[in-house]
Design an enzyme around this catalytic site. Structure first.
Site, PDB file in Angstrom:
ATOM      1  N   GLU A 188       0.831  -1.061   0.014  1.00  0.00           N
ATOM      2  CA  GLU A 188       0.086  -0.085  -0.052  1.00  0.00           C
ATOM      3  C   GLU A 188       0.881   1.390   0.054  1.00  0.00           C
ATOM      4  OE1 GLU A 188      -2.851  -0.561   3.130  1.00  0.00           O
ATOM      5  OE2 GLU A 188      -3.745  -2.205   2.264  1.00  0.00           O
ATOM      6  N   ASP A 242      -0.840  -3.660  -3.513  1.00  0.00           N
ATOM      7  CA  ASP A 242      -1.875  -2.548  -3.308  1.00  0.00           C
ATOM      8  C   ASP A 242      -3.145  -2.785  -3.500  1.00  0.00           C
ATOM      9  OD1 ASP A 242      -2.263  -0.066  -2.607  1.00  0.00           O
ATOM     10  OD2 ASP A 242      -0.292   0.751  -3.541  1.00  0.00           O
ATOM     11  N   GLU A 311      -5.653 -10.642  -2.415  1.00  0.00           N
ATOM     12  CA  GLU A 311      -6.773 -10.596  -1.235  1.00  0.00           C
ATOM     13  C   GLU A 311      -8.167 -10.587  -1.651  1.00  0.00           C
ATOM     14  OE1 GLU A 311      -5.277  -7.481   1.244  1.00  0.00           O
ATOM     15  OE2 GLU A 311      -3.256  -7.856   1.197  1.00  0.00           O
TER      16      GLU A 311
END
Ligand SMILES: [Ca+2]
Ligand SMILES: [Ca+2]
Ligand SMILES: [Ca+2]
Ligand SMILES: [Ca+2]
Length: 758
Positions: A188, A242, A311
């Site tokens: 991120e 990210d 994710e």
């Protein structure tokens, strides 16, 4: 391990734009909450007994990619049903919280290995691919990293932080050398606004370490992190991970540019992780495909560069303001449809060598951080298995679609009568497209973007088909209600040419325009017709390669009316002509504005008798100009939230693609009556100009909105204009010109159209 309170504090929201909810739910995966003992209404303990008689995902996708899940330490205990479940379904793993910096090294030099060792052992024993998550992050990292060791009030020096980072990375990666295959080296690092995340977004890495090598870029901490990880394990594949980078977003482009620059510099970046915290409403499968292909193009610098979905979860909510939903069969069916379309993209991209791994952030709905993010105690259902570890419709949509009750999508047709001809009627430019891309045969063939219009007696279909192989059998089947619940089927072939069907060849395939008579039906606003489409792609030898459908992916191509979607007859989409002209942006209404058409924010989204604006627009090649004359009896900007102050907003969709999630040319510009600017999307903040003036009955705002590409006459740009009315520190009213759904903060699907004329 950690207190629940601490974790919730860590889940900071990313706030960019707003409409009704006020909060843009780009989600950042900061915490898996499965082990916090959550006990809200829909999360009570249920008997968990996984199914041993259904196909395992790892087998279903074995020709495409490994399928993995996030987990927490207790799930590896044989007494926990998750242990058997995870081993049965998945063949890749990623740790939830227990390998983040605050878990691995809570105080300097004091490494905690128990959970990570257990994880690696569990993975090795079960022959699973292991990811390490994560080495460098701005969140869930102890404060000591960034503090002077002798005086905590002072920041660490560049050298202190660099050396701590090196030690942390080399110690952790080194311990699991040869065992953990993929590392999220940095997590991120891209800003939600522009460029790299910095102090204003809670990351001290960039400002403390800065530009060590003096090349003008202050991403050195990222470059060094990759170097250190590579030195510790040269065989591990090193990932930059990210969120908000799936699809075709501005953030995607920023991440791409960062990776490209590092690859050119020889930094050992092995791949990109697309977190993929998405919703069942957006982004579309087509946008996700676009994103994967963009990153996969980085293989030109390193053939081994890999793209991973790291994710994945799919919230059933569209935004923060939605209350708790009961998880109905209809919601599960909608989620299933979206999972099907997206996994079709994953499979196609894997087959092309563009995608290497798909990981879920949680193996089942009882293990999801989304129960508490972005709204606390709002249960979600974002995964393929339910809270009792049983397969949901979404699982079956991927494994055996014939077992699914198909969700009935709705698509809107705009009122209008386009001319069918050799040139495309410009009316089509104002219609929102939908994607026909759910495979019922094959996995890498023709898909289509489709628009529909209607008048009293006809449905009009425009289909832009991506089909690289030419066969006279190529074509599109269109299924429309005959008024009795059955279908009339129209088959248009690639070489069809009649008065009511034209087909034009394009560089990527062909485009169909078709006028389809409705027979006895007379359409009016609100009419809903059963509708479906199928695109058939034959190869150069005339053999059927693939078929995709819009809605009925469960019937093997027989296209049952009961599995069809619906075409809803909507009014003509809003449009206004903007004349060419360049006003001075100074808060005074120049004479040139007197030539401009006037529109009004007449659609009320919140409140009654709230502030409204008369809005005028002009354009030149570099800017769209907007003038708002706002009537508002009480001016107020006391709220700390910009969208809750007296202000106006402009929404610009430069290519008028009306996508379900903001594209990289979509932006929201907000200016309050005191000329303070804010907004979201792909704003060009350094060139944006505005001026305001308070008047007897409200205020005036003038904006010059810079364009990404030069505008030309007859271009049509997506546009909307909004007024926020605040009184006493709260927003009491919202009025807008076009989008009656109140979703402009997240999608351009329903904005109106600005026709640029001379
Ligand atoms: Ca540098
Ligand atoms: Ca073909
Ligand atoms: Ca756009
Ligand atoms: Ca007001």
């Amino acid at each position: 391990m950690f207190s629940k309170k601490k974790r919730l504090k860590l889940m900071s929201l990313i706030i960019t734009g707003s409409l009704l909810s006020g909060i843009y739910t780009t989600v950042s995966c900061q915490s898996a909450l499965a082990d916090t003992g959550n006990t809200s209404a829909q999360t009570q303990v249920v008997k968990q007994d996984y199914q041993k008689d259904i196909p395992a995902l790892k087998d279903v996708f074995k020709d495409y990619f490994p399928v993995g899940t996030e987990l927490n330490p207790s799930m590896m205990d044989s007494s926990d049903p998750h242990s058997g479940f995870i081993k049965y379904q998945y063949n890749a793993l990623v740790p939830g919280n227990f390998m983040k910096p605050d878990a691995m090294q809570p105080t300097e030099g004091n490494f905690h290995w128990d959970d990570a060792d257990k994880y690696v052992k569990f993975g090795e024993e079960n022959n699973m691919i292991l990811r390490g998550h994560t080495l460098v992050w701005h969140s869930q990292i102890p404060d000591w990293f960034f503090q002077d060791p002798t005086d905590k009030a002072k920041p660490a020096t560049r050298e202190q932080l660099r050396s701590r980072m090196e030690k942390h990375i080399k110690t952790v990666v080194g311990r699991y050398k040869g065992k953990i295959k993929y590392w999220d080296v940095v997590n991120e690092v891209i800003s939600d606004k522009s460029g790299l995340r910095g102090d204003d977004e809670k990351s001290k890495w960039k400002s403390i370490i800065g530009d060590i090598d003096g090349d003008g870029y202050d991403d050195d901490y990222i470059e060094l992190a990759f170097k250190y990880a590579h030195e510790a394990d040269p065989d591990a594949t090193l990932i930059i991970n990210d969120y908000g980078t799936e699809g075709s977003t501005r953030k995607r482009d920023d991440l791409y540019n960062l990776i490209e620059r590092m690859l050119k510099k020889g930094i050992p970046v092995g791949g990109v992780g697309l977190q993929s915290h998405i919703s069942m409403y957006s982004p579309s499968a087509g946008q996700i495909k676009d994103g994967i292909e963009k990153f996969a193009s980085l293989k030109k610098y390193d053939p081994k560069f890999t793209v991973q979905v790291t994710e994945l979860d799919m919230t059933i909510y569209s935004g923060n303001n939605e209350g708790t939903k009961i998880v109905t069969d209809d919601i599960l069916a909608q989620e299933a449809s979206q999972y099907k379309a997206i996994f079709d993209v994953y499979k196609e991209e894997a087959k092309k060598g563009n995608l290497g791994l798909v990981m879920f952030w949680g193996g089942s709905d009882d293990d999801t951080w989304l129960d508490n993010f972005p709204v606390k105690n709002r249960p979600d259902a974002p995964l393929l298995f339910d809270r009792s570890l049983h397969a949901k419709a979404a699982y079956w949509a991927l494994v055996d679609p014939s077992k699914v009750n198909v969700f009935k999508q709705k698509t809107s047709a705009s009122n209008g009568t386009p001319v069918i001809g050799n040139a495309l009627d410009s009316k089509w430019m104002m219609v929102k497209p939908f994607e026909v891309n759910s495979y019922i045969k094959g996995i890498d063939g023709a898909t289509a973007k489709v628009k529909t219009m209607w008048d009293l007696k006809n449905i009009y279909v425009f289909a832009d088909v991506n089909d690289a192989t030419i066969s006279n059998n190529d074509g599109v089947d269109i299924f429309i209600d005959d008024g009795t619940g059955k279908y009339v089927k129209y088959s248009v072939k690639r070489n069809t040419d009649t008065d009511i069907v034209k087909v034009i060849s394009t560089s990527k395939g062909y485009q169909i325009q078709a006028k389809l008579p409705l027979g006895t039906i007379q359409a009016k606003v609100g009419t809903e017709l059963k509708f479906d489409m199928k695109v058939n792609d034959y190869d150069n030898y005339g053999i059927l390669n693939s078929s995709v459908v819009w809605n009925d992916y469960a019937s093997g191509g027989t296209m049952k009316p009961e599995n069809g979607g619906a075409l809803v007859c909507n009014p003509e989409s809003k449009s206004v002509e903007a004349k060419r002209g360049t006003p001075v942006i100074d808060g005074n209404i120049d004479d040139i504005w007197s030539t401009a058409n006037v529109i009004s924010t007449d659609i009320s989204l919140q409140g009654t008798n709230a502030a409204k604006a008369k809005v005028r627009t002009l354009w030149d090649k570099d800017y769209i100009y907007v003038l708002y004359e706002v009537t508002d009896s009480e001016l107020d900007k006391s709220s700390k939230n910009a969208y809750e102050q007296d202000s106006v907003e402009a929404f610009i969709d430069e290519n008028n693609a009306k996508t379900s999630a903001y594209d990289n040319d979509d932006a929201q510009y907000r200016v309050n009556y005191d000329n303070e600017q804010s907004g979201g999307g792909s704003r060009i903040t350094d060139k944006f100009k505005s001026a305001t003036k308070v008047t007897d009955n409200g205020y005036i705002v003038e904006m010059a909105i810079p364009l990404h590409n030069e505008a030309v006459a007859n271009q049509i740009i997506g546009f909307d204009a909004q007024v926020n009315d605040a009184d006493g520190g709260v927003r009491n009213g919202v009025n807008i010109w076009s989008d009656s759904t109140g979703q402009t903060w997240s999608t351009m699907s329903n904005v109106g159209n600005l026709k640029l004329v001379d």
